[in-house]
Design a protein around this motif. Structure first.
Motif, short mmCIF file in Angstrom:
data_model
loop_
_atom_site.label_atom_id
_atom_site.label_comp_id
_atom_site.label_asym_id
_atom_site.label_seq_id
_atom_site.Cartn_x
_atom_site.Cartn_y
_atom_site.Cartn_z
N GLY A 169 28.52 37.96 44.01
CA GLY A 169 28.28 37.78 45.28
C GLY A 169 28.92 39.30 45.73
N THR A 170 29.23 39.33 47.26
CA THR A 170 29.53 40.74 47.87
C THR A 170 31.23 40.76 47.64
N GLY A 171 31.87 39.60 47.71
CA GLY A 171 33.39 39.72 47.72
C GLY A 171 33.78 40.13 46.17
N THR A 172 32.94 39.70 45.28
CA THR A 172 33.21 39.88 43.97
C THR A 172 33.03 41.48 43.73
N LYS A 173 31.70 41.79 43.99
CA LYS A 173 31.40 43.33 43.97
C LYS A 173 32.61 44.35 44.66
N LEU A 174 33.10 43.62 45.76
CA LEU A 174 34.03 44.55 46.29
C LEU A 174 35.33 44.54 45.58
N LEU A 175 35.75 43.37 44.93
CA LEU A 175 36.83 43.16 44.24
C LEU A 175 36.69 44.29 42.96
N PHE A 176 35.51 44.30 42.36
CA PHE A 176 35.35 44.89 41.15
C PHE A 176 35.46 46.77 41.45
N THR A 177 34.98 46.92 42.80
CA THR A 177 35.10 48.29 43.23
C THR A 177 36.36 48.92 43.41
N VAL A 178 37.37 47.89 44.17
CA VAL A 178 38.75 48.21 44.20
C VAL A 178 39.42 48.19 42.89
N ILE A 179 39.08 47.19 41.96
CA ILE A 179 39.82 47.47 40.59
C ILE A 179 39.66 48.83 40.19
N LEU A 208 38.81 51.75 41.56
CA LEU A 208 39.06 52.72 42.39
C LEU A 208 40.95 52.80 41.91
N VAL A 209 41.34 51.45 42.04
CA VAL A 209 43.01 51.49 42.03
C VAL A 209 43.39 51.80 40.44
N SER A 210 42.60 51.14 39.43
CA SER A 210 42.89 51.33 38.31
C SER A 210 42.64 52.78 37.36
N ARG A 211 41.55 53.32 38.13
CA ARG A 211 40.65 54.42 37.48
C ARG A 211 40.24 54.08 36.13
N HIS A 212 39.95 52.76 35.72
CA HIS A 212 39.40 52.32 34.44
C HIS A 212 38.23 51.13 34.85
N PRO A 213 37.24 51.22 34.15
CA PRO A 213 36.09 50.31 34.28
C PRO A 213 36.49 48.76 34.25
#
Length: 193
Positions: free
Chosen positions: A11-21, A23-28
């Motif tokens: 879902g959109t919320g999970t996709k957004l969470l993955f993007t934030v992860i 960006l913040v962690s700089r890891h996949p």
């Protein structure tokens, strides 16, 4: 064979969470995390709760011991992703990479206490053969593990027999050593929730 479902179906919320992860962690985002977010009501929520309790709940085994158990069970199963993830976490938890490497290279000569060695041996047999008997349990208890430690080790074994098989079925991608180390830091800080 990698199943494409880990790349889509969120879902959109999970996709957004993955993007934030990312960006913040700089890891996949590791595939293990992606899997628990795919159909969380069916698998993810229960798997996270069970694994967190097995790995971070009250136990006479240290976090390092339980991470080593996860790595060892994963090695017996031949699950490259889980071996790399949990050996990295065990090394960080113990602050002793050579000890973890020694156990995974040769359990019999590794510098670990006998209760842990006997427990790992029993978990290996259970993972390989799908069964253990009363004599196996007596050996672990005679080596100094308590009945509660045996129960806790069996919970770790169950969690990582399931996770390792899913990792292989879904074709979890291997990460770089730096990515596994970042994941290990996260697991030590936050656990499996």
């Amino acid at each position: 064979m990698r199943l494409d479902i880990l790349n889509h179906g969120y879902g959109t919320g999970t996709k957004l969470l993955f993007t934030v992860i990312r960006l913040v962690s700089r890891h996949p985002v590791p595939d293990a995390a992606k899997l628990v977010f795919y159909r969380p009501d069916f698998y993810g929520d229960r798997a996270k709760a069970f694994t967190h309790e097995a790995m971070r709940g009250p136990s006479d085994w240290s976090v390092g011991d339980r991470e080593l158990m996860a790595a060892y069970v994963s090695q017996v199963n031949g699950s490259a992703f889980c071996v790399a993830a949990h050996s990295a976490t065990a090394k960080l938890a113990y602050q002793d990479a050579p000890q973890v490497t020694a156990v995974l290279d040769d359990l019999d000569s590794a510098p670990v206490a006998e209760p842990l060695r006997a427990t790992l041996r029993m978990l290996g047999k259970l993972t390989r053969e799908g069964t253990v008997g009363a004599d196996d349990m007596r050996d672990v208890l005679a080596a100094g593990a308590s009945p509660r430690q045996v129960e806790d080790a069996l919970a770790v074994c169950a969690a990582f027999n399931v996770t390792g098989r899913l990792a292989d079925a879904f074709g979890f991608g291997l990460l770089t050593p730096e990515d596994f180390e970042a994941g290990a830091k996260y697991l030590l800080k936050r656990g499996y929730r």
